[in-house]
Design an enzyme around this catalytic site. Structure first.
Site, PDB file in Angstrom:
ATOM      1  N   GLY A  41      29.960  28.753   7.228  1.00 49.13           N
ATOM      2  CA  GLY A  41      29.249  29.584   6.267  1.00 49.13           C
ATOM      3  C   GLY A  41      29.039  30.969   6.848  1.00 49.13           C
ATOM      4  O   GLY A  41      28.728  31.123   8.028  1.00 49.13           O
ATOM      5  N   ARG A 331       6.228  31.519  -7.960  1.00 47.90           N
ATOM      6  CA  ARG A 331       7.323  31.111  -8.837  1.00 47.90           C
ATOM      7  C   ARG A 331       7.083  29.781  -9.537  1.00 47.90           C
ATOM      8  O   ARG A 331       7.371  29.640 -10.716  1.00 47.90           O
ATOM      9  CB  ARG A 331       8.609  31.014  -8.013  1.00 47.90           C
ATOM     10  CG  ARG A 331       9.081  32.376  -7.609  1.00 47.90           C
ATOM     11  CD  ARG A 331      10.297  32.292  -6.751  1.00 47.90           C
ATOM     12  NE  ARG A 331      10.830  33.639  -6.577  1.00 47.90           N
ATOM     13  CZ  ARG A 331      11.862  33.931  -5.808  1.00 47.90           C
ATOM     14  NH1 ARG A 331      12.473  32.979  -5.140  1.00 47.90           N
ATOM     15  NH2 ARG A 331      12.287  35.162  -5.702  1.00 47.90           N
TER      16      ARG A 331
END
Lengths: 636, 256, 225
Positions: A41, A331
């Site tokens: 990654g 959130r």
């Protein structure tokens, strides 16, 4: 009692990392090049790790399945990156950032990790600026900040709505510098498909070359996974099309524990779904909530155009319910509140959407100021929806965005498998049950630039792992197993396409393992997912060959993993009989509909060990809260 | 939302592999106005797969116009007819019922076709490796606010840094020149104080690598700027020319 | 290759040569045009102008050599660039969308340039050769004004001259501002001005030169002069 050891260093919270850095063993510069490290990654965590490890002198091999390291999905982060610089003189400090993050995570993160994150946050900004990252500046030429959800200080550094892109390009440039020096060898278009574990240690990886289809083996002294989250298990999410859980999941199946899989964040400000053909959801930066006011009509089924609804008939529900944080509530709270009003039949023009209105901000600050701050986001909105947000309020709705869960790691970011390190969104560590805005970029870079370079040296010096040749029989065995998996997929010859299965799974996940969960739904989900999995293996239609480019095969492999991971998420959500952060169990709420934590029984990290398909064993890591006292979160 | 469907004819470039001979294949599709063009191809692919036919290979990732992965030439224009967006942001409401849409890959010698609409843009990475960075190591850097940068300069550097590396500039240029891409990166660093120590070295290395990768020369048609999804300005090319000529003329390094 | 060779052969080096030689030619054209416009003032004025040039013949010869080199560099380099650039984009798009992202002038520099080159050869074999060596094609005299009239009275010659001058205008319209961009002189304030000046210059040159064959041809046809 939990049975997992996290190796948190002794001492006061503010001394732990400093002491640990001193106590860890070092490898002398000349010896570092004898160690080979694999980084999978090349997002913020992976690129920064590979660059820094290369710079230290290790022999690094970095892998990305993209055509270029710069394309990792970190690039899409819009809003910003937190750091406790206190440049705004508004009372910020390392301890406040630490405190906000632990509280924002609803007391399900590891205090010591979070404190370390807050400590290194300042160095991240220094590092990025030195690399030439063009952060926003004020008129005096110094760095500008803005505020973000879950915080009462302005500590977010940003580069218009492209902070992720600029930070990633910074890390990518650092990576390029090392590639040029030859310390990092970069492999693109190669996807990790298995972790090679020999004698309980991570020894290398198996990759599939996405251009040729060739299966390749790579051996190393240690493997670092930084492959992001698993939000795409929902099919519709803000993750990129190719973001996937394969590297993490295959490592999990080889023995790495999966931590808190049910902690998945649903982001409150995304664009609503337009129809069946929709491929993904687009996020509108949360920074919009700084100046936008969220509301719906007070009347059910109000189909009027928003500009026809008079002020007194509007319900600014976040401001009403949470007066001190208002539109900047965390959130999880914002998302759930949106779902509540939509479930109440008050969605914007009958849709699954609420309004995000800039009318007042435009009146107060002028259109120019709003354009300066959010111009590109407004453009994106108009491009996608065909509506002008300067005139009509935006329509937004929550969407799966970030996964706090991930592979379990100790304080050193090493999984329970020695030699396997996990960074960034792929690990579970720092955000507890809910991540605050602008903290993902911070964590990715903290892990890559400032944590792993120290802790991996300690592992190498202490454990002295050996490098096994790739013709070792275990490597060949792993390779063969993957080849068989591909053959099996190719030979099903059913009738249903990969995307159809993925969409079906996504619907189960969104409806039953999404924003609000309950025992009945979760049990149903577990059953439905395992049935869907069986159907998948009987009825998948896969075209093409295993050689060369075959994007359908790539997606099929990822869906294989989602069909298992989805079940574990439901299993974990069912196990956690409490509501905390993003995990909301309908059975556990206060009379006012707020999440009700159960600190008595669930102040632990759930780390699941894979036993067999559909069967896991739960390990627990107890969490202690010494410095931020366990308390009910209140954003009122 | 009033869902309207468009009936379209697609002419899509199909090419089995890098050395195969390609050709256009026709498809009839019906698509919602609210779909993006990539969602339209997703749907088409799902249908093709269902029929046991090879789906159209194309690349995309973030679908928000920021990762730079997607890139199709639509009716002769990279990223299609609407300015300042990437292919993934092109919505079908910009087309009319009955339209024929030609979909081709980016074409340049330096971007060989891998399959169908998928091309190899690794030349960009090689250029970046040749000098697209400030050589600072991790750690040991000054406090971020010790380097004040005027808001205007920072904004100009940001505008250059906004490049997403999609390659539309190369695809749009009749010479397949990569000048806009390279100059954007060169400019970002040549504007900022952090980039000054390597400013003249960097521009020489990056231009040399760019030439080596087989990109053409710039003839100032400015098609790149017109097609750039991020509106990168050709002023960056001017700046790079200036830096390059100055570097070539004054640098005492005979090796570069 | 040494550093200079590498510089000249780099993409920006080649561009720089095009711009430098281009600007030199632009300056030359300005002088050339000023001289030619004396044709409108009549036979005596023009002949006097040519005679003046004759008095500084050695300097004119040196300038001519320089000019020839500049032309050759410009032409050779331009063709080389065109060939290389074709190779960089070996396959064309099925649909040509270039009209939507660039000007006609900028895309056709090789074409306008090639026609100007053909014209240049014709121009040299007619005016330059007759003026300097062979004299009037009919009687071999060095009556410059008459030589001009002789050629301009041929319809095909006047037509070729006229078309070439229009294309020269196209070429300059792009080339003028393009040179500044290549030198790196692109400034928010001044570049738009340069672009305008370039267009005006291109029109002046095209009209200035192009009107001559039209004027003299029409004059002859209509029986004037």
């Amino acid at each position: 009692m939990g049975d997992l050891k996290s190796f948190i260093p002794e001492g006061n919270i503010s001394d732990k990392w400093t002491n640990h850095k001193f106590n860890m063993k070092l490898i002398n510069p000349a010896n570092k090049r004898k160690y080979k490290l694999i980084v999978v990654g090349t997002g913020l965590a992976g690129a920064s790790a590979a660059a820094t490890l290369g710079q230290l002198g290790y022999e690094v091999e970095a892998f990305t399945f993209h055509d270029s390291a710069r394309r990792a999905h970190s690039i899409a982060a819009q809003g910003g990156i937190n750091a406790s610089k206190n440049y705004q003189n508004d009372g910020d400090s390392v301890f406040r950032l630490f405190y906000d993050t632990v509280k924002g995570g609803d007391f399900r993160s590891r205090e010591a990790n979070v404190h370390r994150l807050a400590e290194v946050s300042e160095s991240i900004i220094d590092q990025c600026v030195a690399q030439g990252v063009p952060f926003a500046r004020d008129y005096g030429g110094l760095l500008d900040n803005r505020s973000f959800g879950g915080a009462q200080v302005s500590r977010t550094f940003y580069a218009k709505g492209q902070t992720g892109q600029q930070l990633l390009l910074g890390a990518y440039s650092a990576l390029n510098k090392e590639v040029a020096k030859g310390t990092v060898k970069l492999y693109s278009r190669k996807e990790m498909v298995d972790l090679v574990v020999i004698d309980g240690k991570a020894r290398g990886i198996i990759v599939r070359d996405l251009e040729t289809g060739a299966i390749e083996k790579y051996s190393a002294h240690a493997v670092i996974i930084a492959t992001g989250g698993y939000g795409n298990v929902f099919f519709l999410s803000t993750n990129a099309m190719n973001s996937n859980a394969t590297a993490s999941w295959r490592a999990h199946k080889r023995g790495a524990y999966f931590g808190n899989p049910c902690f998945t964040q649903i982001h409150p400000t995304c664009l609503p779904v337009h129809g069946e053909g929709q491929s993904k959801l687009t996020l509108m930066s949360e920074s919009l909530r700084n100046d936008g006011r969220i509301w719906v009509s007070k009347t059910k089924g109000d189909m009027r155009s928003p500009d026809q609804i008079p002020e007194e008939e509007r319900d600014y529900y976040l401001e009403r319910k949470y007066p001190s944080f208002g539109n900047l509530s965390p959130r999880d709270i914002s998302s759930r509140s949106a779902k509540e009003v939509v479930d109440d039949g008050r969605g914007a023009q009958g849709q699954e959407a609420v309004y995000l209105d800039f009318k007042d901000a435009i009146n107060r600050l002028g259109k120019h100021a709003i354009e300066e701050k959010y111009g590109n986001l407004f453009e994106i909105y108009e491009t996608i929806t065909g509506e002008n947000p300067y005139k009509l309020p935006m329509k937004i709705y929550p969407a799966p965005h970030y996964t706090m869960g991930g592979l379990w790691v100790d304080y050193n970011l090493m999984s329970n498998l020695p030699g396997l390190f996990v960074l960034g969104e792929a690990n579970f560590s720092d955000h507890g049950a809910n991540r605050l805005g602008a903290s993902a970029l911070m964590q990715g870079l903290a892990d890559g630039y400032f944590v792993i370079p120290y802790t991996i040296g300690n592992y190498l010096a202490e454990d002295k792992p050996e490098l096994l040749p790739t013709d070792h029989e275990e490597f060949s065995k792993h390779e063969k197993e993957f080849d068989e998996l591909v053959d099996k997929l190719m030979s099903i010859n059913g009738k249903t396409t990969v995307d159809t299965f993925h969409k079906k799974l996504g619907r189960i996940m969104w409806n039953k393992v999404g924003m609000a969960r309950n025992e009945k739904g979760l049990n149903e989900a577990i059953k439905e997912i395992s049935e869907l999995r069986e159907e998948f293996w009987k009825d998948l239609k896969l075209v093409g060959t295993k050689d060369g480019v075959n994007q359908t095969l790539e997606r099929a492999g990822r869906v294989v993993d989602y069909l298992e991971l989805g079940e574990l998420m439901a299993v974990d959500a069912l196990d956690r009989n409490e509501s905390c952060g993003a995990h909301f169990r309908e059975e556990y709420q206060t009379g006012e509909g707020e999440a009700k934590r159960n600190d008595e029984d669930y102040t632990y990290v759930s780390a699941w060990e894979f036993k067999d398909l559909g069967r896991w064993e739960l390990h627990k890591e107890d969490l202690d809260f010494e410095y931020v006292k366990l308390a009910t979160r209140s954003y009122k | 939302m009033d869902e309207k469907n468009l009936n379209l004819t697609l002419k899509i470039w199909r090419q089995a592999g890098p050395t195969s001979v390609g050709s256009f294949q026709d498809f009839k599709v019906s698509v919602s106005e609210d779909s993006s063009i990539l969602e339209m191809i997703d749907d088409l692919n799902n249908e093709l797969e269902g029929d046991g036919k090879e789906p159209v290979t194309f690349e995309s990732d973030c679908r928000e116009g920021i990762c730079g992965t997607c890139g199709l030439v639509i009716n002769g224009q990279p990223h299609g007819p609407i300015p300042k967006i990437a292919t993934c942001q092109l919505h079908m409401r910009n087309f009319k019922n009955g339209d024929t849409i030609w979909i081709e890959p980016f074409r340049a010698k330096a971007f060989p076709i891998i399959k169908d609409l998928m091309v190899d843009r690794s030349g960009f990475d090689r250029i970046m490796e040749s000098g697209g960075y400030v050589s600072v190591n991790t750690g040991g850097v000054p406090d971020a606010n010790e380097i004040p940068i005027s808001k205007d300069v920072a904004a100009e550097a940001f505008d250059a840094a906004a490049c997403i590396g999609c390659g539309a500039c190369v695809a749009a240029c009749k010479n397949a020149s990569a000048m806009l891409f390279v100059s954007a990166k060169v400019s970002q660093f040549s504007l900022l104080p952090q980039g000054q120590p390597e400013r003249y070295d960097r521009v020489q290395k990056m231009v040399m690598k760019m030439d080596e990768m087989g990109f053409g020369s710039c003839t100032n048609t400015y098609a790149c700027e017109a097609e750039c999804p991020k509106g990168i300005s050709i002023k960056n090319i001017a700046r790079m020319n200036r830096d390059y000529i100055k570097a070539r003329a004054t640098s005492e390094n005979l090796e570069v | 290759m040494g550093w200079l060779g590498r510089t000249i052969n780099s993409s920006i080096g080649k561009k720089f040569i095009m711009a430098f030689t281009g600007i030199s030619l632009i300056l030359f054209l300005l002088f050339h045009l000023a001289g030619n416009l004396t044709l409108y003032a009549g036979k005596d004025a023009f002949n006097a102008y040519v005679a003046t040039l004759d008095t500084v013949k050695p300097i004119v010869r040196i300038v001519e050599v320089g000019l020839a080199l500049v032309f050759l560099f410009h032409i050779f380099n331009g063709i080389k660039l065109w060939i290389e650039n074709k190779k960089a984009r070996p396959v064309n798009y099925a649909v040509n969308g270039s009209s939507k992202n660039s000007t006609f002038y900028s895309r056709t520099m090789i074409h306008s340039g090639s026609i100007i080159l053909i014209f240049l050869i014709l121009h040299l074999t007619t005016f330059w050769a007759t003026f300097n060596f062979t004299g009037h094609p009919v009687d071999g005299s060095h009556e410059y004004f008459d030589i001009i009239i002789y050629f301009f009275q041929k319809w095909w010659y006047a037509l070729i001259y006229f078309i070439a001058m229009i294309l020269l205008g196209f070429h300059l319209n792009h080339g003028f501002q393009s040179a500044f961009q290549t030198f790196g002189w692109n400034h928010n304030k001044y570049f738009p001005m340069i672009q305008k000046i370039g267009s005006i210059y291109a029109i002046v040159v095209a009209v200035g030169f192009g009107s001559l064959p039209v004027y003299f041809y029409l004059s002859s046809v209509l029986g004037g002069n």
